[in-house]
Design an enzyme around this catalytic site. Structure first.
Site, PDB file in Angstrom:
ATOM      1  N   GLY A  12       0.757  -1.177  -0.003  1.00  0.00           N
ATOM      2  CA  GLY A  12       0.137  -0.007   0.059  1.00  0.00           C
ATOM      3  C   GLY A  12       0.843   1.235   0.037  1.00  0.00           C
ATOM      4  CB  SER A  13       4.287   2.128  -0.843  1.00  0.00           C
ATOM      5  OG  SER A  13       4.357   1.823  -2.124  1.00  0.00           O
ATOM      6  CG  ASN A  14       1.927   3.317  -5.616  1.00  0.00           C
ATOM      7  OD1 ASN A  14       2.208   4.272  -6.296  1.00  0.00           O
ATOM      8  ND2 ASN A  14       2.385   2.144  -5.820  1.00  0.00           N
ATOM      9  CE  LYS A  62     -11.277 -11.993 -11.746  1.00  0.00           C
ATOM     10  NZ  LYS A  62     -10.628 -12.079 -12.731  1.00  0.00           N
ATOM     11  CG  MET A  87      -1.390  -8.320  -6.208  1.00  0.00           C
ATOM     12  SD  MET A  87      -0.394  -7.461  -7.461  1.00  0.00           S
ATOM     13  CE  MET A  87       0.505  -8.714  -8.075  1.00  0.00           C
ATOM     14  NE  ARG A  88      -8.065 -11.582  -5.786  1.00  0.00           N
ATOM     15  CZ  ARG A  88      -8.049 -12.938  -5.690  1.00  0.00           C
ATOM     16  NH1 ARG A  88      -8.179 -13.835  -6.637  1.00  0.00           N
ATOM     17  NH2 ARG A  88      -7.461 -13.565  -4.517  1.00  0.00           N
ATOM     18  CG  LEU A  89      -7.671  -9.199 -15.776  1.00  0.00           C
ATOM     19  CD1 LEU A  89      -6.476  -8.198 -15.954  1.00  0.00           C
ATOM     20  CD2 LEU A  89      -7.129 -10.356 -16.830  1.00  0.00           C
ATOM     21  CG  ASN A 104      -3.097  -0.939 -13.289  1.00  0.00           C
ATOM     22  OD1 ASN A 104      -3.008  -0.875 -12.152  1.00  0.00           O
ATOM     23  ND2 ASN A 104      -2.334  -1.473 -14.008  1.00  0.00           N
ATOM     24  CG  HIS A 106       2.569  -2.253 -15.126  1.00  0.00           C
ATOM     25  ND1 HIS A 106       2.118  -3.470 -14.429  1.00  0.00           N
ATOM     26  CD2 HIS A 106       3.569  -2.662 -15.866  1.00  0.00           C
ATOM     27  CE1 HIS A 106       3.029  -4.393 -14.754  1.00  0.00           C
ATOM     28  NE2 HIS A 106       3.893  -3.929 -15.741  1.00  0.00           N
TER      29      HIS A 106
HETATM   30  C1  GRF Z   1       3.401  -1.150  -7.535  1.00  0.00           C
HETATM   31  O1  GRF Z   1       4.711  -1.099  -7.950  1.00  0.00           O
HETATM   32  C2  GRF Z   1       2.494  -0.954  -8.549  1.00  0.00           C
HETATM   33  O2  GRF Z   1       3.063  -0.290  -9.695  1.00  0.00           O
HETATM   34  C3  GRF Z   1       2.105  -2.366  -8.858  1.00  0.00           C
HETATM   35  O3  GRF Z   1       1.897  -2.984  -7.902  1.00  0.00           O
HETATM   36  C4  GRF Z   1       2.913  -2.241  -6.688  1.00  0.00           C
HETATM   37  C5  GRF Z   1       2.186  -2.052  -5.634  1.00  0.00           C
HETATM   38  O4  GRF Z   1       2.963  -1.653  -4.679  1.00  0.00           O
HETATM   39  N1  GRF Z   1       0.646  -2.507  -9.695  1.00  0.00           N
HETATM   40  P1  GRF Z   1       2.234  -0.697  -3.133  1.00  0.00           P
HETATM   41  O5  GRF Z   1       1.421  -1.884  -2.461  1.00  0.00           O
HETATM   42  O6  GRF Z   1       1.480   0.461  -3.443  1.00  0.00           O
HETATM   43  O7  GRF Z   1       3.494  -0.464  -2.381  1.00  0.00           O
END
Ligand code: GRF
Length: 186
Positions: A12-14, A62, A87-89, A104, A106
């Site tokens: 969850g750093s983002n 799903k 982590m899911r589509l 999203n 990436h």
């Molecule tokens: C990030 O690198 C993002 O680009 C990818 O998954 C990672 C998530 O990191 N989709 P965090 O959980 O936000 O630390």
């Protein structure tokens, strides 16, 4: 003022970077949805008083899990959805409920290195230009119209850890800003 929902699965750093920027805006993060019960992102949400919801994908199809997510998003009045390490589509059924409104991030310069190992695959490549992609999702895996890409040139002698931290630094700087810009226009 617009409402942002965040879907995440892990550290969850983002999520944290986005939450800090949105806290100082006129917008609101209305919920976190996470599919892993013990994910650290729950702690971050709690610390920031953001409502969080665990949605299990275990022992169900799903579609059932996504119906639960759709209900949470609708009850939270989400205008925009940010995937931040989810982590899911998502299936077309859920995507079609929010056309063009699911974003999203990436950790590679798409279309290169989609999938779960974007950083490692970028690192292992012979590319000197590495970076991140922020895009609207479509039905594919890490596909969909690109909003912005940011990159840096590697020297060639950095470790995987160093490359990873450069990529995360780019993510934490640009993802919140891009989301805020989209929320401003809603
Ligand atoms: C990030 O690198 C993002 O680009 C990818 O998954 C990672 C998530 O990191 N989709 P965090 O959980 O936000 O630390």
């Amino acid at each position: 003022m617009a409402n942002l929902a965040i879907l995440a699965s892990g550290n969850g750093s983002n999520f944290q970077a986005i939450a800090e920027v949105i806290a100082n805006s006129r917008h609101k993060i209305v919920c976190l949805v996470c599919d892993r019960r013990n994910a650290f992102v729950f702690k971050r949400a709690e610390n920031m008083n953001i409502p969080s919801f665990y949605v299990s994908y275990k022992n169900r199809d799903k579609a059932g899990a996504e119906r639960e997510i759709a209900e949470i998003l609708s009850e939270s009045s989400a205008d925009l959805i940010a995937l931040a390490g989810f982590m899911r589509l998502l299936t077309p059924e859920l995507i079609d409920k929010y056309p063009g409104k699911i974003i999203n991030i990436h950790p590679s310069l798409l279309p290169k290195y989609p999938g779960t190992h974007g950083i490692k695959d970028s690192y292992d490549s012979e590319d000197f230009e590495l970076g991140i992609t922020i895009h609207r999702i479509d039905y594919g895996l890490d596909t969909g119209p690109v909003i912005v890409q940011k990159s840096f040139t590697r020297c060639g002698d950095e470790s995987l850890d160093e490359i990873e931290s450069k990529i995360h630094k780019l993510e934490h700087k640009h993802y919140p800003a891009v989301l805020q810009g989209i929320l401003d226009d809603i």
